[in-house]
Design a protein around this motif. Structure first.
Motif, mmCIF file in Angstrom:
data_model
loop_
_atom_site.group_PDB
_atom_site.id
_atom_site.type_symbol
_atom_site.label_atom_id
_atom_site.label_comp_id
_atom_site.label_asym_id
_atom_site.label_seq_id
_atom_site.Cartn_x
_atom_site.Cartn_y
_atom_site.Cartn_z
ATOM 1 N N TRP A 35 85.705 44.391 90.929
ATOM 2 C CA TRP A 35 85.758 42.934 90.822
ATOM 3 C C TRP A 35 84.623 42.491 89.901
ATOM 4 N N GLN A 37 82.564 39.049 88.214
ATOM 5 C CA GLN A 37 82.211 37.649 88.453
ATOM 6 C C GLN A 37 81.755 37.043 87.124
ATOM 7 N N LEU A 47 80.708 42.962 90.039
ATOM 8 C CA LEU A 47 80.232 42.465 91.321
ATOM 9 C C LEU A 47 80.257 43.573 92.368
ATOM 10 N N ASP A 84 77.948 30.650 94.439
ATOM 11 C CA ASP A 84 79.075 31.584 94.275
ATOM 12 C C ASP A 84 80.179 30.972 93.424
ATOM 13 N N TYR A 88 86.434 34.739 89.286
ATOM 14 C CA TYR A 88 86.439 36.126 89.755
ATOM 15 C C TYR A 88 87.688 36.832 89.215
#
Lengths: 112, 110
Positions: A35, A37, A47, A84, A88
């Motif tokens: 993944w 980010q 990530l 956050d 993504y």
């Protein structure tokens, strides 16, 4: 065609809530699932990643769940924070391959 | 820290112009990549290079070419820019499965 399908396209979550992003793949030869980010104005950054020999991997508030039989994997962001807020991307590849196949991306907005 | 730099953050070109996008990495990585990023489509691979002077087409190579004369530098060339090449272009280098991305070049073709 896209080899990795990602959903939802965007989501909004309250601070402290859980963000969940899902991905599905077709190629059973894939054996590496990262993944990435991406913050506005920046390039994506790794990530967390998982290999199919485990069903879950946790790093801090970020958890990948992997379901090999369903060919699906997901990212859970626990206790979501405004920091956050980002896009993504899930991805998949064969470990022996140079290339990554990316999902379409999910924009996560965490409201304070 | 790995650093991947791209020559321009923003670029505006006219239709038909030849466009060069430059990427430099400072970690002696063998593999380098060019992607374009469009909303709803994610990152699509244009070309990649697994070593100096070696290149392979990605998923959407049409209208693009690349050059890699030195290990640290990977260039993307739009031979004759068209409006459908307006996009964000991302360069990356790779080490041990992880790809390290530059900040991107937002190219507008008018």
């Amino acid at each position: 065609q896209q080899q990795v399908k990602q959903s939802p396209q965007s989501l909004i979550v309250q601070k402290g809530g859980i963000s969940i992003i899902n991905c599905a793949y077709e190629n059973t030869a894939f054996d590496y699932f990262p993944w990435y980010q991406q913050f506005p104005g920046k390039g994506p950054a790794l990530l967390i990643a998982i290999r199919p020999d485990v069903s879950e991997k946790k790093e801090g508030r970020f958890t990948i769940s992997f379901n090999k039989s369903a060919k699906q994997f997901s990212l859970h962001i626990m206790d979501s924070q405004p920091g956050d807020s980002a896009t993504y991307f899930c991805a998949a590849s064969k470990r022996t391959d140079y290339k990554l196949s990316f999902g379409a991306g999910t924009t996560v907005t965490v409201r304070a | 820290d790995v650093k991947v730099t791209q020559s321009s953050r923003y670029l505006v070109k006219r239709t038909g112009e030849k466009v060069f996008l430059e990427c430099v990495q400072d970690m002696d990585h063998e593999n380098m990549f060019w992607y374009r990023q469009d909303p709803g489509l994610g990152l699509r691979l244009i070309y990649f290079s697994y070593d100096v002077k070696m290149k392979e087409k990605g998923d959407i190579p049409e209208g693009y070419s690349v050059s890699r004369e030195k290990k640290e530098r990977f260039s993307l060339i739009l031979e004759s820019a068209s409006t459908n090449q307006t996009s964000m272009y991302l360069c990356a280098s790779r080490s041990k499965n992880e790809q390290y991305f530059g900040p991107g070049t937002r190219l507008t073709v008018t």
